[in-house]
Design an enzyme around this catalytic site. Structure first.
Site, PDB file in Angstrom:
ATOM      1  NE  ARG A 178     -11.309  -6.723  -1.429  1.00 45.76           N
ATOM      2  CZ  ARG A 178     -11.094  -8.030  -1.572  1.00 45.76           C
ATOM      3  NH1 ARG A 178     -10.238  -8.465  -2.451  1.00 45.76           N
ATOM      4  NH2 ARG A 178     -11.711  -8.893  -0.814  1.00 45.76           N
ATOM      5  N   PRO A 180       0.188  12.413   4.115  1.00 46.96           N
ATOM      6  CG  PRO A 180       2.462  12.335   4.640  1.00 46.96           C
ATOM      7  CD  PRO A 180       1.503  12.848   3.612  1.00 46.96           C
ATOM      8  CD  GLU A 232      10.273  16.742   2.984  1.00 47.86           C
ATOM      9  OE1 GLU A 232       9.645  16.835   4.054  1.00 47.86           O
ATOM     10  OE2 GLU A 232      10.880  15.711   2.646  1.00 47.86           O
ATOM     11  CG  ASP A 244     -14.141  -9.074   1.884  1.00 46.19           C
ATOM     12  OD1 ASP A 244     -13.712 -10.211   2.137  1.00 46.19           O
ATOM     13  OD2 ASP A 244     -13.664  -8.336   1.013  1.00 46.19           O
TER      14      ASP A 244
END
Ligand code: 9D3
Length: 245
Positions: free
Chosen positions: A154, A89, A116, A169
């Site tokens: 991809r 994170p 954690e 894309d």
């Protein structure tokens, strides 16, 4: 291209990556995927991969040594020059540009944490980069690793067919997609836009670009601000906005 994932849940990664576009790329040897379980590198009878945090507090922290040896073996199996990425994170948010750069390297070792977090000295000494998949909380790095594998795979030559190629894309580069329709022509009085039934391909392309611009303007104005629109696109967006009233 070679992916190695260091994870306490290897079957989660191999099962998901074995499906769909990534699964086909693995079968066709365009990419390889190896998984390394830190638990296999423990030396105590309880196979301990975590321990209590120095300083106290809730949760557990992944120990350095099993992670270090798992990454060492992943490098041994591939190349000393592999890029080691810790998914967390606290990492740099991934973008299409960042993943496109990553697709040029021959080996990425993705380290998925649980608990954690992991001992910071592993991040300092063993990792080259720290990446996040966005500002929300998930339970571990495995789903983040799978997102990186999917998005990078991809982009590799030969992975996508002509139909939904990476070029398609990038055609609508930085814009949201237009709406799509298939049969039947009517569903509970909801019809398909007339222009799509007409077969005028120039009109259809213009309609699709107008919808892509309009939806991006409505839903993701942040994306539109980053773009330089052509005069034609500016006009299509104006038309879209006028037609709203
Ligand atoms: C109490 C603070 N939390 C940090 C925001 C604890 C915490 C939450 C989630 C610690 C680890 C995790 C597990 N998350 C990941 O491994 C993860 C993640 C994420 O949760 N969000 C966005 N990107 C990523 S990449 C890996």
């Amino acid at each position: 291209m070679r992916f190695d994932v260091v994870t306490l849940f290897p079957e989660m990664v191999t099962a998901a990556a074995g499906c769909g576009v990534t699964g086909r790329a693995i079968e066709r040897n365009i990419v390889s995927l190896s998984v390394w379980n830190p638990r296999d590198y423990t030396r105590d009878r309880h196979k301990t991969v975590d321990d209590r945090p120095y300083g106290g507090g809730p949760g557990m922290v992944m120990k350095y040594q099993p992670l270090h040896e798992a990454v060492h073996d992943a490098k041994q199996a591939g190349s000393k020059t592999a890029k080691v990425v810790y998914l967390s994170p606290q990492g740099k948010p991934i973008t299409q540009v960042l993943l496109s750069e990553a697709s040029k390297t021959s080996q990425i070792i993705l380290v998925a944490g649980r608990y954690e977090g992991i001992d910071e000295r592993f991040v300092e000494m063993d990792c080259d980069e720290e990446w996040s998949i966005g500002d929300y909380v998930i339970s571990g790095g495995e789903l983040a690793a799978l997102i990186v594998i999917d998005a990078v795979t991809r982009l590799l030559p030969g992975v996508l067919g002509d139909e939904d190629s990476a070029l398609q894309d990038s055609y609508s580069d930085g814009l949201l997609d237009c709406p799509h329709y298939t049969r039947p022509e009517q569903i509970d009085g909801h019809s398909v836009p007339e222009v799509l039934l007409g077969g005028n391909h120039a009109d259809i392309e213009r309609w699709r670009m107008k919808q892509a611009l309009g939806r991006t303007w409505q839903r993701r104005p942040d994306l539109l601000k980053k773009k330089n629109l052509s005069a034609e696109q500016e006009n299509l967006l104006k038309e879209f906005i006028v037609e709203l009233v």
